[in-house]
Design a protein around this motif. Structure first.
Motif, PDB file in Angstrom:
ATOM      1  N   LEU A  48       0.938  -1.180  -0.004  1.00 46.22           N
ATOM      2  CA  LEU A  48       0.074  -0.106   0.020  1.00 46.22           C
ATOM      3  C   LEU A  48       0.860   1.174  -0.107  1.00 46.22           C
ATOM      4  CD1 LEU A  48      -2.565  -1.340   2.583  1.00 46.22           C
ATOM      5  CD2 LEU A  48      -2.954  -0.945   0.161  1.00 46.22           C
ATOM      6  N   LEU A  51       2.416   1.920  -3.522  1.00 43.79           N
ATOM      7  CA  LEU A  51       1.211   2.524  -4.376  1.00 43.79           C
ATOM      8  C   LEU A  51       0.998   3.835  -4.046  1.00 43.79           C
ATOM      9  CD1 LEU A  51      -1.976   0.035  -4.300  1.00 43.79           C
ATOM     10  CD2 LEU A  51      -0.679   0.615  -6.324  1.00 43.79           C
ATOM     11  N   GLU A  63      -3.975  10.986   4.195  1.00 43.42           N
ATOM     12  CA  GLU A  63      -4.441   9.988   2.727  1.00 43.42           C
ATOM     13  C   GLU A  63      -3.554   8.784   3.084  1.00 43.42           C
ATOM     14  OE1 GLU A  63      -7.008  10.827   1.206  1.00 43.42           O
ATOM     15  OE2 GLU A  63      -7.107  12.758   2.077  1.00 43.42           O
ATOM     16  N   MET A  66      -5.247   6.676   5.388  1.00 43.55           N
ATOM     17  CA  MET A  66      -6.555   6.349   4.919  1.00 43.55           C
ATOM     18  C   MET A  66      -6.270   4.991   3.856  1.00 43.55           C
ATOM     19  SD  MET A  66      -9.732   6.899   4.308  1.00 43.55           S
ATOM     20  CE  MET A  66     -10.578   8.694   4.201  1.00 43.55           C
ATOM     21  N   VAL A  67      -5.108   4.898   3.371  1.00 47.75           N
ATOM     22  CA  VAL A  67      -4.804   4.107   2.386  1.00 47.75           C
ATOM     23  C   VAL A  67      -4.430   2.618   3.364  1.00 47.75           C
ATOM     24  CG1 VAL A  67      -3.140   2.884   0.531  1.00 47.75           C
ATOM     25  CG2 VAL A  67      -4.549   5.292   0.446  1.00 47.75           C
ATOM     26  N   VAL A  68      -3.476   3.056   4.182  1.00 45.48           N
ATOM     27  CA  VAL A  68      -2.417   2.017   4.960  1.00 45.48           C
ATOM     28  C   VAL A  68      -3.684   1.207   5.891  1.00 45.48           C
ATOM     29  CG1 VAL A  68      -0.699   1.531   6.604  1.00 45.48           C
ATOM     30  CG2 VAL A  68      -0.276   2.902   4.739  1.00 45.48           C
ATOM     31  N   THR A  70      -6.478   0.214   5.555  1.00 44.12           N
ATOM     32  CA  THR A  70      -7.088  -0.813   5.001  1.00 44.12           C
ATOM     33  C   THR A  70      -6.507  -2.336   5.281  1.00 44.12           C
ATOM     34  OG1 THR A  70      -5.962  -0.772   2.852  1.00 44.12           O
ATOM     35  CG2 THR A  70      -8.120   0.602   3.261  1.00 44.12           C
ATOM     36  N   GLN A  73      -8.054  -3.648   8.261  1.00 45.52           N
ATOM     37  CA  GLN A  73      -9.292  -3.930   8.258  1.00 45.52           C
ATOM     38  C   GLN A  73      -9.730  -5.219   7.332  1.00 45.52           C
ATOM     39  OE1 GLN A  73     -11.493  -0.228   7.043  1.00 45.52           O
ATOM     40  NE2 GLN A  73     -13.218  -1.552   6.081  1.00 45.52           N
ATOM     41  N   VAL A  74      -8.750  -5.549   6.372  1.00 49.38           N
ATOM     42  CA  VAL A  74      -9.081  -6.606   5.589  1.00 49.38           C
ATOM     43  C   VAL A  74      -8.920  -7.852   6.592  1.00 49.38           C
ATOM     44  CG1 VAL A  74      -7.962  -8.190   3.698  1.00 49.38           C
ATOM     45  CG2 VAL A  74      -8.538  -5.921   3.265  1.00 49.38           C
TER      46      VAL A  74
ATOM     47  N   THR B  70     -12.784  -1.917   1.703  1.00 51.19           N
ATOM     48  CA  THR B  70     -11.312  -1.663   1.823  1.00 51.19           C
ATOM     49  C   THR B  70     -11.091  -0.934   0.446  1.00 51.19           C
ATOM     50  OG1 THR B  70     -10.326  -3.457   1.632  1.00 51.19           O
ATOM     51  CG2 THR B  70     -10.689  -2.740   3.855  1.00 51.19           C
ATOM     52  N   GLN B  73     -11.687   2.375  -0.270  1.00 51.34           N
ATOM     53  CA  GLN B  73     -11.004   3.281   0.659  1.00 51.34           C
ATOM     54  C   GLN B  73      -9.413   3.436   0.311  1.00 51.34           C
ATOM     55  OE1 GLN B  73     -11.435   2.127   4.643  1.00 51.34           O
ATOM     56  NE2 GLN B  73      -9.532   3.025   5.433  1.00 51.34           N
ATOM     57  N   VAL B  74      -8.917   2.589  -0.486  1.00 50.94           N
ATOM     58  CA  VAL B  74      -7.479   2.638  -1.103  1.00 50.94           C
ATOM     59  C   VAL B  74      -7.554   3.809  -2.109  1.00 50.94           C
ATOM     60  CG1 VAL B  74      -5.726   1.465  -2.288  1.00 50.94           C
ATOM     61  CG2 VAL B  74      -6.529   0.189  -0.426  1.00 50.94           C
ATOM     62  N   ILE B  76      -9.648   6.031  -2.926  1.00 50.08           N
ATOM     63  CA  ILE B  76      -9.768   7.690  -2.572  1.00 50.08           C
ATOM     64  C   ILE B  76      -8.613   8.154  -1.998  1.00 50.08           C
ATOM     65  CG2 ILE B  76     -12.448   7.306  -1.814  1.00 50.08           C
ATOM     66  CD1 ILE B  76     -12.000   7.268   1.064  1.00 50.08           C
TER      67      ILE B  76
END
Lengths: 408, 408
Positions: A48, A51, A63, A66-68, A70, A73-74, B70, B73-74, B76
């Protein structure tokens, strides 16, 4: 009530998550209430971040969180599914859903409070609660992360909030060792270690636990246990907060070491009040962290001032000292060396035993290893030596303090 | 104020997200306020679902939403970073952060309300707002998803809440066509289409827009425009809610078709009140959706009753009818055919023009294509034919209604 924390390698694939399911199920079947804290699947956080860096050279911290975030969360969703497939009741929570409230320092946030009511209700209803580590939410609803290794801190913080009986940290090693077994094959797993010792071991480069989580555990008197997630049995290492809980009465618990540092000496500094600040002020203003600091008593009104910094920041620090500090304080010169290593003996037994320092110094002297700097605290003695002697120093100290022997 | 929605292929890689950045920047530089709604990167949702299925044969819906959400979320976070890298102000929101409140029907939730205040504040501060499509939060704080294609619905719902001037749906086609260009090369992009026509086209198998988002747009009078995310220029197709906004005055707008259905006929049914319910009640209780339903007037106290179901549910429906319905209602027999196709001509112009149906039937008859069932609404005529004639039927109808010609 037990909190179990599993790191990225322990949940690195669906197969491994199923191993976690079996272990959680075992504890549940023994009658425990269980909260599981998990990291992102190994590799996921790095994927992530990569990316993000493709989008922005220096990703915006909000941001990036926000990305990391996730990643965990998975994992919480997958683990909850696995627990249900095994016939258990389970429910996942993101940091924001628990309400793990942090400050707004994105990518390195600190936990301010944890609302534990939902978790308590679920536990009372026989539900295994699965919480995303490493993340929280600030007071404005922004997703935050606690920084690398923050899942340990989440585990400990939840254990503290729930006053759990034990916080188990599952990792890819089976406990805390007297020193790194890759360097000294005779290194032995410790059954117990005190928080103070663990703090010294962690801060000195022993990577088993994140430093902050150990501080947190010490502050809130959370019993921590480090265990391997790849072994069925094994009691790991218990990190206790009371010395008398420590069953092993060894004087020294372990040898820590660190080769990430560099040494800088400012020579011929006028020996006057305020000089330490004049030297280190500009360094810390440049966000360079300083570790060991040594200043000896002056001779003829001048002294030498030495300290260590992270090796990555060595040249930055040298620049500041040569160009700003040396002319300003009127020092003779600035010398540095980034081929050094720090070796420390750690143990609460030191408090009541004399002669540890002299034994350490003698052992090193017998091998012809020169000591460049010395620094001590109540429970550790650290020396800086030439990097090339590091392995030798650790091995001979490990043997000299009988760390390869089970204590009586 | 413009809402732009980008689907998974449009944000399928960092490179493609940078294309989105350029397009958003262009609209921003023209003085628009812009809210961007994005899907997960293409392939990501399927990857996450596959992981879930490795954990649980039938993934728990709440936990599946936790995992699958997720994906957006990645995106955005990445898009916001890209916008910032381009020197613009941007801020991302998950569905929960906006507070897109839905019911608790996990994996197919419906939007109940949208709190648009934060978005309005950001827009007033010149910030481009980036919202995760496809997801929301229920009243208990659980993460929900709207089901496949739900990002379109998010875009339209936000456009409605903010009373935006236009909701632009960027996709991998450049608009709505008179029919599928892969089947009829002469198919022509429509500059405008009415909502009613679009609804018929969408429900009949034209996959450009998700049906629910079109209903939503019609209900809240949101101007929708379908555009290609891979072409710099192009005005796409505007979906209008007033017929007089439709500049093209063609009688027929397009030919829709569908080969996902199967036909079932219950023969020799007693022609008495309540018979339709006795036949279809057991079918719908088994959760089988029924599409076209035809019942002709009876002869000698008995009639034939025909309807279509999804081809995947054909054998299930046949079982119910043969084993439960036929003996119960005293029908002669039940016959079915899953080698059928449905072809429809759609157009609001039909309302004021006679002869469309007869032209359609004559055109098919001239090619020797037998019509098995007919069903009509105010703006469409659908026929069921043998599947093997589908391509031929679509081509000859497209030509017969001059759809290959620009209308006057």
């Amino acid at each position: 009530m037990i909190i179990q924390k599993y790191g990225g390698t322990s949940v690195g694939s669906p197969e491994r998550i199923k191993n976690v399911v079996r272990r959680v199920a075992k504890y549940k079947s023994l009658g425990h209430q269980v909260v599981v804290v998990v990291s992102a699947m190994s590799g996921e956080t790095n994927r992530l971040i990569a990316l993000a860096k493709e989008m922005q050279a220096h990703p915006d911290p909000r941001e990036l969180d926000m990305v990391v975030s996730t990643g965990e969360q998975v994992t919480i969703g997958l683990l909850s599914m696995g627990l249900m497939e095994a016939g258990l009741k389970a429910k996942s929570y993101t940091g924001a859903q628990v309400r793990i409230v942090t400050d707004s320092a994105h990518t390195k946030a600190r936990i301010l409070s944890i609302d534990e009511q939902n978790i308590r209700n679920d536990l009372a209803n026989d539900i295994i609660v699965v919480v995303a580590g490493f993340q929280g939410v600030d007071q404005h609803g922004n997703i935050t992360t606690l920084g690398r290794g923050g899942s340990d801190t989440t585990g400990v913080a939840i254990a503290a909030a729930l006053r759990a009986d034990e916080c188990q940290i599952y990792t890819d090693v089976d406990g805390v060792y007297t020193t790194d077994p890759r360097m000294v094959p005779e290194a032995r797993r410790l059954k117990t270690i005190t928080f103070e010792e663990m703090l010294e071991m962690a801060s000195l480069g022993s990577k088993v636990l994140q430093l902050r989580s150990v501080e947190f555990a010490g502050k809130y008197k959370v019993k921590l246990r480090v265990l391997s997630s790849f072994e069925e049995e094994g009691e790991g290492t218990l990190i206790t907060f009371e010395e008398n809980e420590k069953m092993e009465q060894a004087i020294i618990s372990g040898i820590a070491f660190n080769r990430d540092e560099a040494k800088i000496t400012v020579r011929g500094v006028p020996d006057r009040p305020g000089i330490a600040y004049q030297i280190l002020g500009p360094v810390s203003e440049a966000n360079v962290d300083v570790d060991m600091i040594i200043q000896n008593i002056g001779v003829d009104g001048s002294t030498d001032f030495s300290f260590t910094v992270h090796r990555n920041e060595f040249s930055k620090a040298m620049d500041i000292l040569k160009n700003q500090v040396q002319p300003h304080v009127g020092a003779t010169n600035v010398v540095g060396d980034d081929k050094i290593a720090k070796v420390s003996v750690v143990g609460v037994g030191m408090r009541s035993h004399v002669g540890i320092a002299s034994k350490m110094f003698r052992t090193l002297a017998e091998e012809g290893i020169n000591i460049q700097m010395i620094s001590t605290s109540e429970i550790k003695i650290s020396v800086v030596i030439d990097e090339k002697y590091l392995e030798l120093a650790v091995r001979v100290l490990h043997k000299a303090f009988d760390l390869d022997q089970e204590p009586m």
